[in-house]
Design an enzyme around this catalytic site. Structure first.
Site, short mmCIF file in Angstrom:
data_model
loop_
_atom_site.label_atom_id
_atom_site.label_comp_id
_atom_site.label_asym_id
_atom_site.label_seq_id
_atom_site.Cartn_x
_atom_site.Cartn_y
_atom_site.Cartn_z
N ASP A 99 0.84 -1.20 0.00
CA ASP A 99 0.00 0.00 0.00
C ASP A 99 0.88 1.25 0.00
O ASP A 99 1.63 1.48 0.95
CB ASP A 99 -0.90 -0.03 1.25
CG ASP A 99 -2.02 0.99 1.18
OD1 ASP A 99 -2.05 1.78 0.22
OD2 ASP A 99 -2.86 0.99 2.09
N ASP A 100 0.78 2.04 -1.05
CA ASP A 100 1.56 3.29 -1.17
C ASP A 100 3.07 3.06 -1.31
O ASP A 100 3.87 3.94 -0.98
CB ASP A 100 1.32 4.23 0.04
CG ASP A 100 -0.10 4.78 0.12
OD1 ASP A 100 -0.94 4.38 -0.71
OD2 ASP A 100 -0.36 5.60 1.01
N CYS B 141 -6.16 4.68 -3.02
CA CYS B 141 -6.42 3.29 -2.62
C CYS B 141 -7.68 2.62 -3.16
O CYS B 141 -7.60 1.63 -3.87
CB CYS B 141 -6.46 3.19 -1.10
SG CYS B 141 -4.92 3.64 -0.30
N ARG C 69 -7.98 -0.42 -6.08
CA ARG C 69 -8.32 -1.81 -5.75
C ARG C 69 -9.54 -2.29 -6.53
O ARG C 69 -9.63 -3.44 -6.94
CB ARG C 69 -8.56 -1.93 -4.23
CG ARG C 69 -7.25 -1.92 -3.47
CD ARG C 69 -7.36 -1.32 -2.08
NE ARG C 69 -6.06 -0.78 -1.72
CZ ARG C 69 -5.11 -1.48 -1.11
NH1 ARG C 69 -5.34 -2.71 -0.71
NH2 ARG C 69 -3.92 -0.94 -0.88
N LYS D 235 -5.79 -5.62 3.62
CA LYS D 235 -6.65 -4.44 3.45
C LYS D 235 -7.67 -4.67 2.33
O LYS D 235 -7.30 -5.04 1.23
CB LYS D 235 -5.76 -3.25 3.11
CG LYS D 235 -6.50 -1.99 2.71
CD LYS D 235 -5.53 -0.83 2.64
CE LYS D 235 -6.13 0.37 1.94
NZ LYS D 235 -5.27 1.56 2.04
N HIS E 37 -10.85 -2.30 1.77
CA HIS E 37 -11.08 -0.91 1.37
C HIS E 37 -12.04 -0.72 0.20
O HIS E 37 -11.88 0.20 -0.62
CB HIS E 37 -9.75 -0.18 1.09
CG HIS E 37 -9.82 1.27 1.48
ND1 HIS E 37 -8.79 2.15 1.30
CD2 HIS E 37 -10.83 1.98 2.04
CE1 HIS E 37 -9.16 3.35 1.74
NE2 HIS E 37 -10.39 3.25 2.19
N SER F 111 -8.43 1.68 5.50
CA SER F 111 -7.01 2.04 5.64
C SER F 111 -6.60 1.99 7.10
O SER F 111 -7.42 2.18 8.00
CB SER F 111 -6.74 3.44 5.10
OG SER F 111 -6.53 3.38 3.72
N HIS G 9 1.67 2.07 4.13
CA HIS G 9 0.78 3.23 4.22
C HIS G 9 0.91 3.82 5.62
O HIS G 9 0.88 3.10 6.61
CB HIS G 9 -0.65 2.73 3.96
CG HIS G 9 -1.71 3.79 3.90
ND1 HIS G 9 -2.08 4.54 4.99
CD2 HIS G 9 -2.50 4.22 2.87
CE1 HIS G 9 -3.05 5.37 4.63
NE2 HIS G 9 -3.32 5.20 3.36
N ASP H 163 -0.48 -0.44 -4.84
CA ASP H 163 -1.78 0.09 -5.27
C ASP H 163 -1.71 1.48 -5.88
O ASP H 163 -2.57 1.89 -6.64
CB ASP H 163 -2.80 0.07 -4.12
CG ASP H 163 -2.46 1.07 -3.02
OD1 ASP H 163 -1.27 1.40 -2.84
OD2 ASP H 163 -3.40 1.52 -2.32
N ASN H 164 -0.68 2.24 -5.50
CA ASN H 164 -0.48 3.59 -6.06
C ASN H 164 0.91 4.06 -5.63
O ASN H 164 1.60 3.37 -4.89
CB ASN H 164 -1.58 4.56 -5.59
CG ASN H 164 -1.82 4.57 -4.09
OD1 ASN H 164 -2.85 4.09 -3.62
ND2 ASN H 164 -0.86 5.06 -3.32
N LYS I 153 1.55 9.61 -5.03
CA LYS I 153 0.12 9.35 -4.74
C LYS I 153 -0.73 10.60 -4.91
O LYS I 153 -0.27 11.70 -4.60
CB LYS I 153 0.05 8.84 -3.29
CG LYS I 153 -1.34 8.66 -2.72
CD LYS I 153 -1.26 8.00 -1.36
CE LYS I 153 -2.63 7.93 -0.71
NZ LYS I 153 -2.71 7.00 0.41
MG MG Z 1 -2.61 3.16 -1.33
#
Ligand code: MG
Length: 464
Positions: A40-41, A80, A84, A133, A135, A158, A212, A264-265, A285
């Protein structure tokens, strides 16, 4: 009939179309297990095989060395939830009205009529599990078990949102989460899932909450990297990847398992040293510069993906849906409108992706940029001031970028080549129009719906 029941029947019907029009010879070869590991991130510049020298990621790098490394792999969104949703459905988030991230106050989620990767794999007798996660909505009908997964363990949104809890399947299992152990905990759950399902084809979606913000590493990883706590966290994620690979090897499953690692980003640059790095790319992001959208992605499948391929062509997270469908012999019915493309031939090194255009939407689903081949155009931007959540970015004019020589988007060729710019914008508008009627944005968050938070806070008090 309730609308939930009607949706379920519709989804089952769409899936069964795929079942009956199966094209592959079943029984000849065992279908591959799929392990999809999501960070994540995590930024483009945060792992060794993508240029990080201050963070060691030998296990993720091993996937790249033993398989394929995608240098130009896009997420469906620079934030996020929409990212997803795009991954799980193969569709642009704007087609689902997902214009922001979901919150604990959200009463909406990814629409249940969407067909997910988990649903199509389940229809092919896969055991499907998610650890980590989600989300995509935490109300009952939006939870993973109602979207094709057989099991769930993890945080429904998150890790920086109010009242973080661990859920097991459809229920809260733990009201207090010590995030120092979150990566370890997810790893244990992932290994258990693999052990339990080793004799069946399985799909494991291991969606880590790290790195994240707020970031946490367990004690044995603190101080191990040369990039502070952020680097330590990523090194623990890499350890986790190693544990999964070791488990697959011990069970003699590596030759029949496609393992993918991605993010994811881009990195959350507003968090300064607690956020990651986009490396050679611009911004991170929340932005549609390459740093927000291009994610480090590697995949291995022993004996199937040749070793050490580097693919520099464009591909995207939305490609996995049609790719997995192809690999397991699921024929996608016409009723599912996809934005992703099947990239099996890229994985197996037998061909190229059939299309090299891409629409870039920001976190609110505003169309901002377009790529065709190596050209990228971006609409002018009025700039934004710095907030605790979003990095300040200066205004810019229309951009025309040649990504083949300028992945960092530093040289604007717009004034030199207005004609190409115009043609690309024309193509962009044309492709956008082809998306057809789009749903209104989902109501993401409303103060009127505090029931979930109120419930959790009450429970927390009772626990004390
Ligand atoms: Mg993310």
């Amino acid at each position: 009939m309730t609308s939930r029941a009607a949706h379920s029947i519709l989804v089952l019907f769409v899936i069964s179309l795929g079942l009956h029009s199966c094209t592959k010879d079943e029984g000849e070869e065992k279908p591959p297990n799929i392990v999809f590991i999501f960070a994540d991130d995590l930024g483009y510049g945060d792992i060794g095989s993508f240029g990080a020298t201050d963070i060691k990621t030998p296990n993720i790098d091993k996937i790249a060395n033993e398989g394929i490394k995608f240098t130009s792999f896009y997420s469906a969104s620079p934030i996020c939830s929409p990212s997803r949703a795009g991954l799980l459905t193969g569709r642009l988030p704007i087609r689902m009205g997902i214009h922001d991230v979901f919150f604990p106050e959200s009463f909406t989620g990814m629409p249940t009529e969407e067909v997910t990767i988990a649903e199509i794999l389940k229809s092919k007798n896969y055991k499907t599990g998610i650890v980590g996660k989600w989300h995509l909505g935490h109300q009952y009908e939006f939870l993973p078990l109602q979207q094709g997964f057989d099991s769930y363990f993890g945080i429904p949104y998150s890790n920086d949102m109010a009242s973080v809890v661990y859920m097991r399947d459809n229920d809260v299992e733990e009201f207090k989460v010590d995030q120092h152990f979150i990566t370890k905990r997810y790893t244990e759950e992932a290994l258990k899932f693999i052990d339990k399902n080793k004799d069946k084809p399985f799909f494991l979606y291991l969606a880590h909450n790290m790195p994240h913000v707020p970031i946490y590493a367990s004690e044995s990883f603190v101080g191990t990297s040369e990039r502070g706590l952020y680097g330590d966290v990523v090194q623990e994620l890499d350890w986790s990847v190693g544990k999964v690979l070791t488990k697959l090897n011990e069970l003699d499953l590596l030759e029949n398992t496609l393992v993918i690692f991605s993010s994811d980003n881009g990195p959350w640059l507003a968090m300064k040293e607690l956020g990651g790095s986009a490396g050679i790319l611009r911004e991170g992001k929340q932005f549609t510069f390459e740093g927000g959208m291009r994610v480090p992605t590697v995949a291995m499948w022993k004996g199937k993906i040749p070793k050490g391929i580097v693919d520099n062509d464009m591909a995207s997270q939305m490609d996995w849906f049609p790719t997995f469908a192809n690999l397991v012999g699921y024929e996608i019915p016409d009723s599912i409108v996809l934005d992703g493309r099947n990239i099996s031939q890229v994985l197996l090194n037998t061909g190229k992706r059939e299309n090299s255009t891409y629409l870039f939407f920001d976190g609110e689903n505003n169309l901002q940029a377009f790529r065709s081949g190596e050209w990228k155009v971006k609409k002018p931007y009025k700039g934004n001031s710095e907030t605790p959540w979003k990095k300040g970015v200066a205004p810019h004019d229309t951009l025309l970028i040649d990504l083949s020589t300028d992945p960092g988007e530093e040289n604007n060729l717009y004034l030199d080549d207005a004609q190409t710019t115009k043609e690309l914008f024309h193509q962009m508008e044309d492709q956008y129009k082809k998306l057809g009627n789009l749903p209104p944005p989902l109501v993401i968050k409303t103060p009127a719906d505090n029931s979930h938070i109120d419930y959790l806070r009450k429970k927390e008090k009772e626990d004390k």
